[in-house]
Design an enzyme around this catalytic site. Structure first.
Site, PDB file in Angstrom:
ATOM      1  N   TRP A 127       0.601  -1.355   0.208  1.00 34.52           N
ATOM      2  CA  TRP A 127      -0.018   0.149   0.097  1.00 34.52           C
ATOM      3  C   TRP A 127       0.925   1.633  -0.276  1.00 34.52           C
ATOM      4  CZ3 TRP A 127      -2.250   2.160   4.525  1.00 34.52           C
ATOM      5  CH2 TRP A 127      -2.990   3.872   4.438  1.00 34.52           C
ATOM      6  N   ASP A 208      -0.520  -5.387   9.255  1.00 36.62           N
ATOM      7  CA  ASP A 208      -1.643  -3.889   8.409  1.00 36.62           C
ATOM      8  C   ASP A 208      -2.923  -5.379   8.770  1.00 36.62           C
ATOM      9  OD1 ASP A 208      -3.236  -2.431   7.947  1.00 36.62           O
ATOM     10  OD2 ASP A 208      -1.674  -1.982   6.355  1.00 36.62           O
ATOM     11  N   ALA A 210      -6.507  -4.632   7.391  1.00 39.62           N
ATOM     12  CA  ALA A 210      -7.974  -3.517   6.763  1.00 39.62           C
ATOM     13  C   ALA A 210      -8.611  -4.629   5.894  1.00 39.62           C
ATOM     14  CB  ALA A 210      -6.732  -3.053   6.063  1.00 39.62           C
ATOM     15  N   LYS A 243     -13.514  -0.971   6.040  1.00 43.65           N
ATOM     16  CA  LYS A 243     -14.275  -1.627   4.636  1.00 43.65           C
ATOM     17  C   LYS A 243     -15.246  -2.340   5.829  1.00 43.65           C
ATOM     18  CE  LYS A 243     -10.330   0.181   3.293  1.00 43.65           C
ATOM     19  NZ  LYS A 243      -8.847   0.635   4.815  1.00 43.65           N
TER      20      LYS A 243
END
Length: 394
Positions: A127, A208, A210, A243
């Site tokens: 990312w 991470d 997400a 999300k």
């Protein structure tokens, strides 16, 4: 004094969104923006979120600050969702943050406080904000091989070889599930091998996560994270609710710091509170309260899980449709990786020139590295995209 400032580079995704808005073609397809969309192009408010907001509106009697680390009930609910008892609760320090990005930023700040010479190993690609934040605060980013441009899967041998060069005091940043931007993910055996390398090198993992619930399911998407934290002495986890709860604009994240023992947890907890104070004092609460309300109410949690599963299965179905249509048009299975990837994104693995051709000639908008948002498709646009990919010679 401000005349000394330098013009900053434009955000590529935001620039792409502007170009899309200005494109007059009715047939244009937006696969660039990083949010979930339903078949009508809407990012809807989930049923459980609306119900939770109604409940909060009816019962909340103050808007006073919750605390430097946010509401402890939110931390407890998120720790249960992500880790589900994988490690003892009294070894986990946690702090609410403004979105997953806030959690990532605070994690990097904590790393820098602990070791000014730390290096952070990041997947190639990753990312873009990972790299941007690391550069801004002056932490060295070390890329490790990840995406295999031939198979569009993971270059696992290359990944392991690169991770073996990490050392104690370094951090290895891993995507918990639904890798962004590639969509290619490690399998269980590969995660085991990564854990072994982390134990051998003494490097500290940072996860991470997400997109929990967007890949193979809520439990399945957290399995690797749970296995890893149970095996290593310490770990950082940056979690996002944008999300899977669809509350993008509420900026709802959590940073977890897992220690080897309760004594170290106390130090970590104090550090997280300190970092929050230096950066924004008290984190936002509305999104966190929505999440807490949903996760602690059996009926709301059940409805949220059901709608999230509908979202997940819808994206999987679009992946299968696209792979099948590309197989039909190309007469080969070279696009089969699209059905194997998980999450919102897939890296098509083509050149920036082909991406530009797709935009100019066919009105297909995707990020320059060929990352495309599968959730930007529907049953009508799948054949449009497939034909454009073939016509562009991808």
């Amino acid at each position: 004094m401000f005349e000394t400032l330098k013009t900053q580079p434009a955000d590529k995704i935001l620039a792409l969104m502007q170009m899309y808005r200005e494109d007059p073609r009715d047939t244009k397809v937006d696969l660039g923006v990083g949010v979930y969309k339903d078949a009508t192009g809407l990012t809807p408010v989930m049923r459980a979120v609306k119900a939770a907001e109604q409940k909060i509106w009816e019962t909340q009697d103050t808007k006073v600050y919750t605390g430097l680390i946010g509401d402890p009930a939110y931390s407890d609910a998120m720790i249960e969702l992500v880790l589900d008892g994988a490690v003892a609760r009294n070894t986990i320090a946690a702090a609410a943050t403004p979105g997953g990005t806030g959690a990532v930023r605070q994690a990097f700040e904590m790393i820098r406080m602990a070791n000014a010479n730390a290096r952070v190993f990041v997947s190639n690609p990753t990312w873009p904000n990972h790299l941007s934040i690391l550069s801004y605060i002056g932490i060295e980013a070390v890329p490790y091989r990840y995406f295999d441009s031939e198979t569009r899967g993971v270059d696992f041998d290359g990944m392991l070889a690169d991770l073996k060069t990490a050392k104690k005091g370094d951090v290895v940043l891993l995507h918990g599930c639904c890798h962004n931007p590639t969509g290619a993910n490690l399998n269980a055996a590969e995660w085991d091998a990564v854990i072994e390398v982390l134990l051998e090198t003494g490097a500290t993992p940072m996860i991470d996560i997400a997109y929990q619930g967007f890949g193979d399911g809520l439990v399945e998407d957290a399995a690797a994270t749970r296995k890893l934290v149970a095996a290593v002495p310490e770990c950082l986890i940056a979690a996002s609710c944008s999300k899977n709860f669809g509350i993008y604009r509420e900026r709802t994240g959590l940073l977890m710091a897992i220690a080897a023992d309760p004594a170290a947890q106390v130090l970590n907890q104090g550090t997280l509170a300190y970092l929050n104070r230096q950066n924004y004092s008290f984190p936002p609460d509305h999104g966190a309260r929505i999440v807490t309300t949903i996760l602690t109410d059996d009926a709301l949690r059940s409805d949220w899980m059901a709608e999230l599963e509908e979202v997940r299965l819808g994206m999987l179905d679009l992946r299968k449709q696209l792979a099948a249509e590309l197989q039909r048009l190309s007469g080969s299975d070279r696009f089969g990786f699209l059905a194997q990837h998980r999450g919102m994104f897939s890296l098509l693995g083509t050149s920036p020139e082909k991406v530009e051709l797709l935009r100019k000639e066919h009105g297909i908008y995707m990020v320059g590295d060929s990352r495309m948002n599968i959730a930007g498709l529907n049953a009508d646009t799948v054949p449009v995209l497939a034909k454009a990919i073939i016509d562009a010679g991808v």
